[in-house]
Design an enzyme around this catalytic site. Structure first.
Site, mmCIF file in Angstrom:
data_model
loop_
_atom_site.group_PDB
_atom_site.id
_atom_site.type_symbol
_atom_site.label_atom_id
_atom_site.label_comp_id
_atom_site.label_asym_id
_atom_site.label_seq_id
_atom_site.Cartn_x
_atom_site.Cartn_y
_atom_site.Cartn_z
ATOM 1 N N SER A 1 0.852 -1.187 0.000
ATOM 2 C CA SER A 1 0.000 0.000 0.000
ATOM 3 C C SER A 1 0.884 1.232 0.000
ATOM 4 C CB SER A 1 -0.880 0.002 1.256
ATOM 5 O OG SER A 1 -1.489 1.259 1.479
ATOM 6 N N TYR B 1 -1.706 -0.282 10.681
ATOM 7 C CA TYR B 1 -1.784 -0.668 9.263
ATOM 8 C C TYR B 1 -0.527 -0.218 8.528
ATOM 9 C CZ TYR B 1 -3.477 -0.847 4.436
ATOM 10 O OH TYR B 1 -3.621 -1.117 3.099
#
Length: 254
Positions: free
Chosen positions: A139, A152
């Site tokens: 990501s 995250y």
């Protein structure tokens, strides 16, 4: 599309929906036999029913025994895995002050431990075949961090570190390791996060959705097929020199 992956066995975790399914469909279209894994058997079966090149396998990447047995079953059925796509993951924001250890550990177990276990179990086949392509679906949060999502962000940074370490460890072989780093992609995860952001920020869902849209430089959500298009380059016939890299798919410079 060329059948340049004819005879290859690919394994895609989280392959029943979203980015994972788009990558799995791309691989199957190019001739690969593709094992798609996930925790929801019905979702996997539905995806496989629509594409004869996909083979469903229920597997929990956060459970070592499940990964060991699952990959072994896939290899027994379709041969050594030489294309591994570590895609399974969760995305949930929570500030440091509201995060407990259970939340942190669950994020790491799925996003980072799951990638490690999957690649570990697939690596033997790549070494035996003297050819392998591993793609980590990370990501932009693995490159710059996201406000309100430190766990995250840390899990995706860790995934990229794992990728880079492996690329160095097997440098000079015909095994490559790369990471895809998309921005906000139009998947179920974004749909779920829309409501979560709305609840936390006290705004309506459309405002929450636009917050994510505006994070992408071109001001729209990315499609799963756009991510799969980048993955296609990394497994193609001229991909041997694409190694140890992070590929941003964010609509512009970050």
């Amino acid at each position: 599309m060329d059948q340049d992956l004819n005879g290859r066995h690919a394994l895609v975790t989280g392959g029943g929906t979203g980015i994972g399914l788009a990558i799995a469909q791309m691989l199957a279209a190019r001739g690969a036999k593709v094992t798609i894994t996930g925790r929801r058997g019905a979702v996997l079966e539905e995806a496989a029913a629509a594409n004869p090149g996909l083979f469903p396998l229920v597997m929990d990447v956060a459970d070592e025994a499940s990964v060991v047995q699952g990959v072994a079953d896939a290899i027994a059925a379709r041969g050594p895995v030489t294309i591994c796509v570590a895609n399974a993951g969760i995305a949930e924001g929570k500030s440091m002050g509201k995060m407990d250890l259970a939340f942190w550990r669950n994020m790491m177990a799925i996003n980072l431990d799951g990638a490690y276990l999957t690649v570990r179990e697939c690596l033997g086949g790549m070494l035996a075949e003297s050819w392998g392509r591993t793609i980590f679906v990370a990501s932009i949060a693995g490159l710059k961090g996201l406000k309100g999502a430190p766990a995250y962000s840390a899990s995706k940074h860790g995934m990229i570190g794992l990728m880079r370490g492996l690329s160095e460890e097997y440098m000079g072989s015909d095994l490559t390791f790369n990471a895809l780093c998309p921005g906000y992609v139009d998947t179920d995860i974004v749909t779920r996060n829309t409501q979560s952001i709305a609840d936390r920020a006290g705004i309506d869902p459309e405002q929450a959705r636009q917050m994510m849209v505006k994070t992408n430089r071109h001001k729209r959500l990315i499609t799963s097929d756009e991510v799969a298009a980048m993955a296609a380059l990394l497994v193609g016939p001229n991909s041997g020199s694409l190694n140890g890299q992070t590929y941003e798919i964010a609509g512009g410079q970050m």
